[in-house]
Design an enzyme around this catalytic site. Structure first.
Site, PDB file in Angstrom:
ATOM      1  CB  ALA A  79      -0.891  -0.004   1.239  1.00  0.00           C
ATOM      2  CE  LYS A  83       0.688   8.094  -1.748  1.00  0.00           C
ATOM      3  NZ  LYS A  83       0.775   7.395  -0.475  1.00  0.00           N
ATOM      4  CB  CYS A 197      -0.678   5.954   8.558  1.00  0.00           C
ATOM      5  SG  CYS A 197       0.042   7.349   7.677  1.00  0.00           S
ATOM      6  CG  ASN A 199       3.885   9.945   7.537  1.00  0.00           C
ATOM      7  OD1 ASN A 199       4.715  10.175   8.413  1.00  0.00           O
ATOM      8  ND2 ASN A 199       4.142   9.228   6.476  1.00  0.00           N
ATOM      9  CE  LYS A 231       2.034  -1.933   5.780  1.00  0.00           C
ATOM     10  NZ  LYS A 231       1.796  -1.154   4.582  1.00  0.00           N
ATOM     11  CB  THR A 259       6.154  -3.629   9.993  1.00  0.00           C
ATOM     12  OG1 THR A 259       7.376  -3.109   9.448  1.00  0.00           O
ATOM     13  CG2 THR A 259       6.448  -4.779  10.895  1.00  0.00           C
ATOM     14  N   GLY A 283      12.258   0.454   3.338  1.00  0.00           N
ATOM     15  CA  GLY A 283      13.439  -0.219   2.799  1.00  0.00           C
ATOM     16  C   GLY A 283      14.290  -0.897   3.851  1.00  0.00           C
ATOM     17  N   GLY A 312      11.867  -3.868   3.173  1.00  0.00           N
ATOM     18  CA  GLY A 312      13.256  -4.089   2.799  1.00  0.00           C
ATOM     19  C   GLY A 312      13.526  -5.253   1.872  1.00  0.00           C
ATOM     20  CB  THR A 334      11.870   0.711  -0.605  1.00  0.00           C
ATOM     21  OG1 THR A 334      10.848   1.381   0.139  1.00  0.00           O
ATOM     22  CG2 THR A 334      13.109   1.574  -0.618  1.00  0.00           C
TER      23      THR A 334
END
Ligand SMILES: Cc1cc2nc3c(=O)[nH]c(=O)nc-3n(C[C@H](O)[C@H](O)[C@H](O)COP(=O)(O)O)c2cc1C
Length: 373
Positions: A79, A83, A197, A199, A231, A259, A283, A312, A334
């Site tokens: 995700a 978006k 999230c 943010n 999540k 995660t 990452g 990662g 990433t």
């Protein structure tokens, strides 16, 4: 053999030319252009099939049924990249086994002010501070209502990033609105509730077992038979994880995605300095945290929950490690940005040969083998 040479050539081209060019430009502009190009390529059968010829890879050993859904391979787009669901037609041709759209929220959200995405090149990570930019559940659901997906699509649901949803009650109403909109419209193969999230306005209120219980009780008032994932935050202590498992059991949650982004700036994997004090890191900064949570969840629950390893994954060995620790499925973003889009085929091909080398007839047999004791 030809496909292997093809991927090596594309990888060489990406790492030595395209990436150099992309990394000179603003990361969000590059992301938007890539999404636009993906939408265009997915828009007609000729460009879709051409993309399949350039990137496709198939192998029966990678096919499995997880939570009642058939996956042609275990590598999904996490995700946050797609978006507003522009890429559902092209990603299967790029080699992905599935994708998770969103995170989608109850209301449209412009996200945090730019800049909100940075590259941490030395750490092989991205610093993400988007703040859940998306068109909102109603617009995205309307767009997807009559769309036939050719691979499994998950819908990630989060809480609108706004002062209006910062209070718990209003936050829960917002989650339920987006979940119900997609559920009623019968869009997607599974759902993910994104409680992690880093943010959004008001932080991550639903990451304690008590508050998570309240959120899940409200989510479960919506009738849906589709698998439901959670999540998880990267830095959640194992004590709290234990509490979350209990709540997940009570509300018949299907599994965990381990995660989301890492927040801890003291993480010794971070090699860059001087970047802004906002957002979360993806990452290689999150890889060990993700692996530790995958391993812990598998050890504690032994197949009771589906575990999706995310964080990662840059190559087949990274993905295989997560699978052997207990992940049935993998997600990434990433790794694709640092290594190029051919990395999906490379990971799948590498996984198939590692599984064969280790005597497995199917990927499902390798899940958790390093974590059985
Ligand atoms: C640009 C970007 C945006 C993201 N947005 C979301 C999001 O909206 N919802 C979510 O659950 N995770 C989001 N994430 C986290 C990813 O889904 C994933 O958990 C994390 O990046 C670790 O995977 P990776 O190392 O393969 O990137 C985002 C990550 C990135 C890089």
């Amino acid at each position: 053999m030809i496909a292997k040479i093809r991927d090596k050539a594309i990888g060489f081209l990406y790492r030595n030319f395209l990436k150099e060019l992309f990394f000179l430009q603003d990361p969000e502009d590059v992301h938007d252009r890539m999404t636009g190009m993906g939408g265009f390529l997915g828009g007609n059968i000729i460009t879709r099939n051409m993309t399949g010829v350039v990137f496709g890879y198939k192998n029966k050993i990678l096919e499995q049924d997880v939570a009642g859904i058939h996956f042609k391979n275990p590598i999904g787009l996490a995700a946050g990249f797609d978006k507003d669901a522009h890429l559902t037609s092209i990603l299967p041709k790029v080699g992905f086994g599935y994708e998770e759209i969103g995170s989608v929220t109850g209301e449209k959200c412009l996200g945090n002010p730019r800049p909100r995405l940075w590259r941490l090149k030395k750490s092989k990570s991205l610093l993400v501070y988007y703040g859940l930019k998306n068109d909102g559940c109603e617009v995205i659901a309307r767009k997807l209502q009559h769309k036939k997906f050719i691979f499994p699509v998950g819908v990630s649901i989060a809480k609108t990033n706004s002062p209006d949803t910062a209070n718990d009650e209003k936050g829960i109403i917002d989650y339920v609105k987006a979940y119900k909109t997609f559920s009623d419209a019968n869009i997607g193969d599974y759902f993910t509730i994104n409680i992690s999230c880093p943010n959004a306005y008001g932080g991550e209120p639903f990451t304690t077992p008590e508050k998570f219980d309240r959120l899940m009780a409200a989510i479960r008032t919506v009738k849906s038979v589709k698998p439901l994932f959670i999540k998880m935050p990267a830095e959640m202590s194992f004590d709290i994880v234990d509490g979350m498992i209990e709540v997940a059991r009570k509300h018949r949650v299907t599994g965990f995605i381990s995660t989301n982004l890492a927040k801890d700036r003291n993480n010794e994997v971070i090699k860059d300095s001087g970047f802004p004090e906002v957002g979360g890191m993806s990452g290689k900064v999150v890889e060990d945290l993700s692996n530790a949570q995958v391993a812990y969840l598998y050890k504690r629950t032994r197949g009771e929950f589906v575990i999706v390893g995310c964080g990662g994954v840059f190559n087949a060995a990274d993905a295989y490690k997560k699978i052997r620790l207990g992940a049935s499925l993998i997600q990434l973003i990433t790794g694709m940005i640092f290594c190029g889009p051919q990395v999906i085929g490379e990971i799948n091909r590498g996984l198939a040969s590692m599984l064969k080398r280790d005597g497995f007839a199917n990927i499902s047999e390798a899940v958790g083998v390093d974590n059985k004791a």
